[in-house]
Design an enzyme around this catalytic site. Sequence first.
Site, short mmCIF file in Angstrom:
data_model
loop_
_atom_site.label_atom_id
_atom_site.label_comp_id
_atom_site.label_asym_id
_atom_site.label_seq_id
_atom_site.Cartn_x
_atom_site.Cartn_y
_atom_site.Cartn_z
CG ASP A 74 35.20 75.37 -3.01
OD1 ASP A 74 35.18 75.69 -1.80
OD2 ASP A 74 36.14 75.66 -3.78
CG HIS A 89 40.58 75.52 -2.02
ND1 HIS A 89 40.22 76.70 -1.42
CD2 HIS A 89 39.45 75.02 -2.61
CE1 HIS A 89 38.93 76.91 -1.63
NE2 HIS A 89 38.44 75.90 -2.35
CB CYS A 128 39.15 77.45 1.73
SG CYS A 128 40.84 77.03 2.11
#
Lengths: 667, 338
Positions: A475, A459, A415
Site C-alpha cells: 500500500d 481505498h 491513494c
Amino acid sequence: MTARSIGVAHQIPRNSLALLMIAQVVVVLPLAPYISPWIVGVCLFCGYWRTQVYRGRWGYPASWVKTFLVAAAVAGIALSGFQSFSLEAATSLLVVAFALKLVEMKNRRDAYLVIYLSYFLIATGFLFDQSMAVTAYELAASVVVTAAMVGMNQLQTRVRPVASLRVAGTLVLQALPLTLVIFLLFPRIAPLWSIPVPSAATTGLSDTLTPGDIASLGRSDELAFRVIFDGDPPRQSELYWRGLVYSDFVYGTWALAAPLDALPRDSLDAESESASLSYEIFLEPTQSKWLFSLDTPRQYPDRVDLLGDYRLENPEPVMSVMRYKVISDPELSTDPVLDPAIRERESRLENPNDNIRLQAYARDLYERAGSVEAMVYAMMAHIREEPYSYTLNPPTLARYDSIDEFWFDTRRGFCSHYAGAMVYALRSVGVPARMVGGYQGGEINPVTGHMVVRQYDAHAWVEVWIEGKGWQRFDPTAAVAPARVEDGLNAALSSEDRETLSFLSATRMESENVLADALRFFDSLEYRWNLWVVGYDVDTQANVLKKLFGEVTPSRIGVALVLGGAVSLAMVVLGLFFWRKPASSHPSERVFSRFCAAMSRHGIKRLPGETPVVFLERIAEEKNIDVGILPELVQRALYDPIGSQQRSARMNLKKELRKLRFRLALG
Amino acid sequence: MDSAALTDQQQTGSSLKNKESNTRLGGRFGAWLDRRIPPGQRITLSQRNVFIFPTRSGFTFGGLLVILILGAINYQNSLVHGVAFLLGSIFVVTILYTFRNLSGLSLELAQSGNGFVDEDVEFAVRVTRPKGKGREGIQIGWPDGFKQWVEVYDREASVVKLYVRADRRGWLKPGRLLVETYFPLGLLRAWTWVDIEARALVYPKPIFQSIPATQSSRHRDEGELIDPLGSDDFVDIREYEPGDRIKNIIWRSYARSDELVVKRYASYLEPRLWFDFEDLAGDTEEKLSRLTGLALQATRAEREFGVRLPDRTIDPGVGETHLDQVLRELALFGIHDR
C-alpha cells in the site's frame, strides 16, 4: 338481476380525491432524489391541473394533448441522460405515468389504478432506500393511499378525509401482526430471473477508476457496508476490503478486465484454522455484482463465486441490502504458480507510448534494486522522502501521460494516484501487478459492536506477484500518509482538506463528539434493523425456521401460517364484533372531572353528589381563594342548552380551571 | 283505440313475465335462495345469509400483489416483500370488515305506499344495527329500482325510501331486496338477497273522461237543485229578482197584477253517482282505468258515488277513505290474492 346504481356512484368522492392529491405528493417525495428534477415539476403541474379540473376551471386533457404529453415525457426521460434500462429511468417513467394518469382520472376505475400505482411507487421507494426512517415514512404513506381507497366506499356527503384516514390507520395497524407472521414464514426464494435494470452506479466504487474519482468518494459519509466479526476484529491496518481488481489501464483510466472464470469451490485449503477470520457483511445496494471481502475468502455463500482474481461475485447485481458470511484466511498464498494467461493479463501495458518517463524511471529503478520487492520498497522510500503529499483535492491531470504528470510534476494525489503509479511502474518492467479497489479500515460501533465501513473509507492499493510467494499486497499510501492506514482518513487529512468535507462526514470522523455519539446510536438501531428485517433473506429465514420448528417441512410452515394468522386476527375479530363503544360523556364533563382528579391530589375531594358549583364554592371556602366567574362558566359549559354545544364555552372553562389550579399550586 | 289498448295489454303481459323471473331471481337459484334465506318480515343478517366475494378491483389488487412479490424476489428486497405482505394482510382484515359491515343488520319494511300503474311506488325500508360500531357504505335496492346508500352510523336505525316502477295493477311485490357493501376498500363485495315480504297495492292507470251527463231524478225532494237555467222542468214561481231571464217572466200575470213574477225551471241532479263497469267502453283493463279516473274525478268534486262491478257493488260514499276502498277493489278486480 342487480339493482342499478345512480350515476353518482361512478364518480370519485370529494374526500377521496383530496386524499389522492395528498398521496401523490407523499408517494413521489421519497423518489425525488433519484429521478430528474423536471419530473417532480411535471408531478406538481399535473397535481395543479387536476385541482383546477376539480374546481371546474380547466378541462380534462384532450386525447391529442395526452398523446403529446406521453410522447414528450418518454422523450424527456430518454434525453435525461439515464443509463438505458436503469432503475432510475424505469422509476422516472413510472412516476410520469402516474402523474399523467392522475390528470385524466375521471371515474372509480381510474382512481383505483392511481391507488394501485401509488402502492407500487411505495414499494419502488424501498429499492433505493431500506432504512428504518424510510420504512416508517412509507408506512404512513400507505395509510394515506389506503384512506383514499376507503373514501371511495364511503358516503361522500358525510365523510371528511380525517374520517377516512382514521379507518385506514386502524386497518393498517390491524394488518401489521398478520404482516409479521407472513414476513417470518412466507418462503423466501432466490431470484427467478435476472432483473433488466442493472448497473446504475450511484455512489461507491465503479468498474472504472480515474484516480480523481476515489478522492470525491472521500467526502461521502454514505454507508458502504456493515460487518460483524465472530470474535475480535483484526487491527485497522489489516482491514483491506477487496472488491474490485483493475487490470487494464487505458489513457488515465483503470478498468476491470474481462472477468476470470470462477475458481472451483473448496480449492483453497486452510493453512491455519486459528488465523482465519469469520464475519458477516451487510452490503448496501451497489447495483453491481461485486462483493467485498478480506484476503482471502475460503468459505462463502453457495450462490456466490470466487473469481480467478480472488474477488467475490454475486450472480446478479446487488439491488437491496445483501448479507453474506465469509471465512477468510489472511495467510493463504494465492497463485503460487501463476497461470501464463493471467501473467500476460496482469503485466501488459495497453498503450506502450503512454507515460514514457515513468517507464524509463521504472527500468532504471528495477535495474538498481535487483528484485521486485526491493523495487517496491525503493518506490515507497521515494514517496516518503520526496515532497509527495496526500490530499482529497488532487490537481486535475491530463488524459495522456497522466501518471508522468503526477509522479514527476504535481506530486499531490489520493491513494489511487500512488497505487496507479506503482502498478504502472511494475508493469513497465514486466512484473505482474494490479490495482485493487475497495475499502480500508472501518469504525467499530460501541453500542452493538459491529463495524461500519463508509464511502470515505474507499481505498486503492497494489498487488504484486512475487515468485514463490504469490500475490502480495503493498500500500503506497502508507508511505505518504501512514496515519490513513493506521487510523483512518480523518487522521491523514490536512486541515484544508478537512474544510472540504461535508458537516456530517466531518462529524462522523470525530471520535469524541455528542452528535457523533448520537449518529452512532442511530447506526446501531439501523444495524439491528438490517439484522432482523432488511437482511431477512433466504439463508437467514432457513436458520430462523430451523430454530423454530426443528425440521422445516411445507406442512409445518402451513400449520404455523394458519395458527399465526388466526392469533394475529383474533384481536381484529374481538375489536370488530365484540367491542362496545363506551357511552361517551360530554366533553365539558371530561374537562371538569380532570380538574376534580387534580384537586383530589391537592387534598380536596369532590364528594359524591356534590354539584360542580357547590364543589367550587367549597374550594373557595377551604382554600380561601377567589373562584371568580368559574361557577357561571361551569353552569354555561355543562348545563346551558346553547353553551353546552359551544366549543368556546368549554375552552373558557378549561382556561379558567387551569388558572385556578395554578393559583392553588402557588398557594 | 281498441287496438292500441290491446297492444298496451300485451306489453303489460310481457313485462309481467319479465317481472316474474326477476323477482324470483331465476328458477333454481331462487328456490335455493328461498331455502337458504327464507322470507320473513324482519330479517337479520348473519354468516348464514351473507355472501362475500372479491370484486374486479379485488382481483386486480391480487395481481398487484403478485407483481410486488415477483419484484421482491428478483430484487431480493425484504421490504418490498413487506409491502406485499402488508397489502395481503390488509386484504384479509378487509374480509372481516366487509362481512362485519352487514352482519347483525336487521331489515324490515317500515311502510309501503300505493300508486298507479306507470308510477313509482314508494317502499320505506328500516335498517337497524346492533349496538356497537356504526355501519356505513351500505347500499340497498330492489332488482328493478335504483340502489340507495344507507348509513346506520350514529343512530341505531335508519329508514330508506326506495321506489319501484309499477307496471301492472294488483299487488306489486318487488321481490328480494339486494343489500350490499363494498366497505372499506372496495376490494370485496358482501351482499345478500332478502325477502322482507314487501308488497304495495297498485291501482289501475286512470283514464279521465267527463262524468256521464247528469241524470234527472223524478223525485223532487231528493238531491240538490243545480241548474236553474235552460231546463224544462217547471218548479215554481216567485217574484222577479234582477238577473232573472226576461223570457221566464210571466207577462200575463204582470198585466193582471202589475207584479213581475218569473217561472222557475230546474233539473235535480241525482245526488249519488253510479259508475257502472258494464256501461263503459273498452276491455276489462280499460274499463277499470276509466272507473279509476271517474272515481278520482268524483272525489275531487266531492261527489258521492258508488261503483258497480260485475262481481260486487260498492255502495255510494264520499271522501278519501271511500276512494281508497274503491281503488283497492279496482286494483284487485279479478285477483284472488287479496
